[in-house]
Design a protein around this motif. Structure first.
Motif, PDB file in Angstrom:
ATOM      1  N   ARG A   1       0.839  -1.204   0.000  1.00  0.00           N
ATOM      2  CA  ARG A   1       0.000   0.000   0.000  1.00  0.00           C
ATOM      3  C   ARG A   1       0.875   1.255   0.000  1.00  0.00           C
ATOM      4  NH1 ARG A   1      -3.123  -3.343   3.394  1.00  0.00           N
ATOM      5  NH2 ARG A   1      -2.238  -2.404   5.273  1.00  0.00           N
ATOM      6  N   ALA A   2       1.990   1.204   0.740  1.00  0.00           N
ATOM      7  CA  ALA A   2       2.920   2.344   0.767  1.00  0.00           C
ATOM      8  C   ALA A   2       3.518   2.583  -0.613  1.00  0.00           C
ATOM      9  CB  ALA A   2       4.017   2.099   1.795  1.00  0.00           C
ATOM     10  N   LEU A   3       3.825   1.514  -1.337  1.00  0.00           N
ATOM     11  CA  LEU A   3       4.330   1.660  -2.701  1.00  0.00           C
ATOM     12  C   LEU A   3       3.281   2.295  -3.611  1.00  0.00           C
ATOM     13  CD1 LEU A   3       6.271  -1.635  -3.484  1.00  0.00           C
ATOM     14  CD2 LEU A   3       7.222   0.643  -3.109  1.00  0.00           C
ATOM     15  N   LEU A   4       2.068   1.788  -3.559  1.00  0.00           N
ATOM     16  CA  LEU A   4       1.007   2.331  -4.414  1.00  0.00           C
ATOM     17  C   LEU A   4       0.726   3.800  -4.110  1.00  0.00           C
ATOM     18  CD1 LEU A   4      -1.493  -0.655  -4.589  1.00  0.00           C
ATOM     19  CD2 LEU A   4      -0.014   0.193  -6.422  1.00  0.00           C
ATOM     20  N   ASP A   5       0.892   4.182  -2.844  1.00  0.00           N
ATOM     21  CA  ASP A   5       0.721   5.599  -2.468  1.00  0.00           C
ATOM     22  C   ASP A   5       1.625   6.509  -3.292  1.00  0.00           C
ATOM     23  OD1 ASP A   5      -1.279   5.496  -0.533  1.00  0.00           O
ATOM     24  OD2 ASP A   5       0.134   5.223   1.130  1.00  0.00           O
ATOM     25  N   ILE A   6       2.789   6.001  -3.688  1.00  0.00           N
ATOM     26  CA  ILE A   6       3.730   6.800  -4.477  1.00  0.00           C
ATOM     27  C   ILE A   6       3.044   7.359  -5.722  1.00  0.00           C
ATOM     28  CG2 ILE A   6       5.784   6.674  -5.962  1.00  0.00           C
ATOM     29  CD1 ILE A   6       6.912   4.581  -3.990  1.00  0.00           C
ATOM     30  N   TRP A   7       2.265   6.531  -6.393  1.00  0.00           N
ATOM     31  CA  TRP A   7       1.688   6.918  -7.683  1.00  0.00           C
ATOM     32  C   TRP A   7       0.221   7.309  -7.615  1.00  0.00           C
ATOM     33  CZ3 TRP A   7       4.551   2.299  -7.188  1.00  0.00           C
ATOM     34  CH2 TRP A   7       5.866   2.403  -7.632  1.00  0.00           C
ATOM     35  N   ILE A   8      -0.562   6.630  -6.744  1.00  0.00           N
ATOM     36  CA  ILE A   8      -2.015   6.868  -6.775  1.00  0.00           C
ATOM     37  C   ILE A   8      -2.580   7.237  -5.413  1.00  0.00           C
ATOM     38  CG2 ILE A   8      -2.400   5.478  -8.844  1.00  0.00           C
ATOM     39  CD1 ILE A   8      -3.364   3.186  -7.013  1.00  0.00           C
ATOM     40  N   GLY A   9      -1.714   7.577  -4.462  1.00  0.00           N
ATOM     41  CA  GLY A   9      -2.163   7.981  -3.135  1.00  0.00           C
ATOM     42  C   GLY A   9      -2.587   9.435  -3.098  1.00  0.00           C
ATOM     43  N   SER A  10      -2.791   9.941  -1.896  1.00  0.00           N
ATOM     44  CA  SER A  10      -3.268  11.319  -1.743  1.00  0.00           C
ATOM     45  C   SER A  10      -2.200  12.354  -2.075  1.00  0.00           C
ATOM     46  CB  SER A  10      -3.799  11.541  -0.324  1.00  0.00           C
ATOM     47  OG  SER A  10      -2.772  11.300   0.614  1.00  0.00           O
ATOM     48  N   LYS A  11      -0.920  11.970  -2.000  1.00  0.00           N
ATOM     49  CA  LYS A  11       0.188  12.869  -2.353  1.00  0.00           C
ATOM     50  C   LYS A  11       1.092  12.169  -3.378  1.00  0.00           C
ATOM     51  CE  LYS A  11       0.295  14.689   2.325  1.00  0.00           C
ATOM     52  NZ  LYS A  11       1.082  14.667   3.566  1.00  0.00           N
ATOM     53  N   PRO A  12       0.600  11.971  -4.599  1.00  0.00           N
ATOM     54  CA  PRO A  12       1.393  11.243  -5.596  1.00  0.00           C
ATOM     55  C   PRO A  12       2.626  12.031  -6.029  1.00  0.00           C
ATOM     56  CG  PRO A  12      -0.481  12.256  -6.656  1.00  0.00           C
ATOM     57  CD  PRO A  12      -0.643  12.497  -5.164  1.00  0.00           C
ATOM     58  N   VAL A  13       3.606  11.310  -6.573  1.00  0.00           N
ATOM     59  CA  VAL A  13       4.818  11.986  -7.043  1.00  0.00           C
ATOM     60  C   VAL A  13       4.519  12.916  -8.206  1.00  0.00           C
ATOM     61  CG1 VAL A  13       6.467  10.253  -6.259  1.00  0.00           C
ATOM     62  CG2 VAL A  13       5.478  10.056  -8.543  1.00  0.00           C
ATOM     63  N   GLN A  14       3.427  12.640  -8.913  1.00  0.00           N
ATOM     64  CA  GLN A  14       3.090  13.459 -10.077  1.00  0.00           C
ATOM     65  C   GLN A  14       1.592  13.307 -10.359  1.00  0.00           C
ATOM     66  OE1 GLN A  14       6.079  13.002 -13.142  1.00  0.00           O
ATOM     67  NE2 GLN A  14       4.512  13.219 -14.702  1.00  0.00           N
ATOM     68  N   GLU A  15       0.858  14.401 -10.254  1.00  0.00           N
ATOM     69  CA  GLU A  15      -0.604  14.361 -10.407  1.00  0.00           C
ATOM     70  C   GLU A  15      -1.065  13.836 -11.768  1.00  0.00           C
ATOM     71  OE1 GLU A  15      -3.295  14.720  -8.528  1.00  0.00           O
ATOM     72  OE2 GLU A  15      -2.238  15.258  -6.703  1.00  0.00           O
ATOM     73  N   ASP A  16      -0.418  14.285 -12.848  1.00  0.00           N
ATOM     74  CA  ASP A  16      -0.875  13.821 -14.160  1.00  0.00           C
ATOM     75  C   ASP A  16      -0.581  12.346 -14.375  1.00  0.00           C
ATOM     76  OD1 ASP A  16       1.878  14.398 -14.396  1.00  0.00           O
ATOM     77  OD2 ASP A  16       1.723  14.963 -16.494  1.00  0.00           O
ATOM     78  N   LEU A  17       0.480  11.832 -13.753  1.00  0.00           N
ATOM     79  CA  LEU A  17       0.762  10.396 -13.827  1.00  0.00           C
ATOM     80  C   LEU A  17      -0.319   9.626 -13.077  1.00  0.00           C
ATOM     81  CD1 LEU A  17       2.481   7.943 -14.560  1.00  0.00           C
ATOM     82  CD2 LEU A  17       3.947   8.483 -12.587  1.00  0.00           C
ATOM     83  N   LYS A  18      -0.716  10.114 -11.902  1.00  0.00           N
ATOM     84  CA  LYS A  18      -1.795   9.473 -11.152  1.00  0.00           C
ATOM     85  C   LYS A  18      -3.060   9.394 -12.008  1.00  0.00           C
ATOM     86  CE  LYS A  18      -4.805  10.016  -7.109  1.00  0.00           C
ATOM     87  NZ  LYS A  18      -5.041  10.709  -5.824  1.00  0.00           N
ATOM     88  N   LYS A  19      -3.409  10.495 -12.632  1.00  0.00           N
ATOM     89  CA  LYS A  19      -4.614  10.546 -13.453  1.00  0.00           C
ATOM     90  C   LYS A  19      -4.531   9.496 -14.580  1.00  0.00           C
ATOM     91  CE  LYS A  19      -7.324  13.624 -16.361  1.00  0.00           C
ATOM     92  NZ  LYS A  19      -7.391  14.921 -17.026  1.00  0.00           N
ATOM     93  N   GLU A  20      -3.388   9.399 -15.226  1.00  0.00           N
ATOM     94  CA  GLU A  20      -3.224   8.428 -16.318  1.00  0.00           C
ATOM     95  C   GLU A  20      -3.285   6.992 -15.818  1.00  0.00           C
ATOM     96  OE1 GLU A  20      -3.167   9.081 -19.578  1.00  0.00           O
ATOM     97  OE2 GLU A  20      -3.434  11.196 -19.113  1.00  0.00           O
ATOM     98  N   LEU A  21      -2.661   6.709 -14.666  1.00  0.00           N
ATOM     99  CA  LEU A  21      -2.692   5.350 -14.108  1.00  0.00           C
ATOM    100  C   LEU A  21      -4.106   4.927 -13.718  1.00  0.00           C
ATOM    101  CD1 LEU A  21       0.516   5.461 -11.890  1.00  0.00           C
ATOM    102  CD2 LEU A  21       0.195   4.147 -14.005  1.00  0.00           C
ATOM    103  N   LEU A  22      -4.922   5.921 -13.362  1.00  0.00           N
ATOM    104  CA  LEU A  22      -6.311   5.632 -12.992  1.00  0.00           C
ATOM    105  C   LEU A  22      -7.241   5.641 -14.192  1.00  0.00           C
ATOM    106  CD1 LEU A  22      -6.520   7.566  -9.616  1.00  0.00           C
ATOM    107  CD2 LEU A  22      -6.185   5.107  -9.993  1.00  0.00           C
TER     108      LEU A  22
END
Length: 186
Positions: free
Chosen positions: A163-184
């Motif tokens: 879960r901590a790993l997934l937080d990196i990309w799709i959590g509440s404070k992702p490393v990059q918002e547009d990457l989160k959006k694309e992954l979702l």
């Protein structure tokens, strides 16, 4: 002639459904253990104008909620298609920095052993080159298997670590918002 046209049509339709991101051709599906996983979404991780990797998230079924994905303990894969050469130290420090930004000191203390184990696995990789594919595969009961180009370098136990790993990309404070959006799937 009809057979040739039919074959051309099938090939074109296959290529149309495949996703290409930053020149990386991504599989629509992957097999992980006994699970068939679908490409949920993919995007490019950038840092200081450099394209670092194409991240691709594979799940048992499509999902648009980061919270639901993080809470789900079924098999899944995060694949990182490397675009920029990285030392294992830079790779590891990037993961640690992203995990630290998403967790409290108490949560980090609870993950300390797993974070050290992850650092040892990354150290064994030495260097990650463009064209390499780093996979972070979650297998219930085993944990997160970390591999490069199909070779497993080690596993880190625990659903909390994954879960901590997934937080990196799709959590509440992702490393990059547009990457989160694309992954979702956005």
């Amino acid at each position: 002639m009809k057979k040739i046209l039919l074959m051309v049509g099938l090939l074109l339709s296959w290529n149309a459904s495949a996703l290409e991101v930053a020149g990386v051709q991504l599989a629509d599906k992957v097999q992980l253990g006994t699970a068939n996983l679908l490409l949920n979404g993919a995007g490019v991780r950038t840092k200081f104008f450099f394209k670092i990797y194409v991240g691709a998230l594979y799940l048992p079924q499509k999902q648009t909620s980061g919270e639901v994905i993080i809470a789900d303990e079924r098999e899944h894969r995060m694949a990182l298609h490397i675009l920029h050469e990285l030392s294992s130290e830079k790779f590891s420090s990037g993961f640690n920095e992203a995990i630290r930004s998403n967790h409290t000191p108490a949560e980090l203390a609870a993950l300390d052993a797993q974070l050290k184990q992850m650092a040892q696995i990354f150290e064994a990789m030495k260097e990650i080159r463009p064209g390499d594919v780093v996979t972070l595969d979650y297998l219930p009961g085993i944990g997160t298997q970390i591999g490069v180009n199909g070779k497993t370098f080690g596993s880190v136990p625990g659903a909390a670590f994954n879960r901590a790993l997934l937080d990196i990309w799709i959590g509440s404070k992702p490393v990059q918002e547009d990457l989160k959006k694309e992954l979702l799937g956005g």
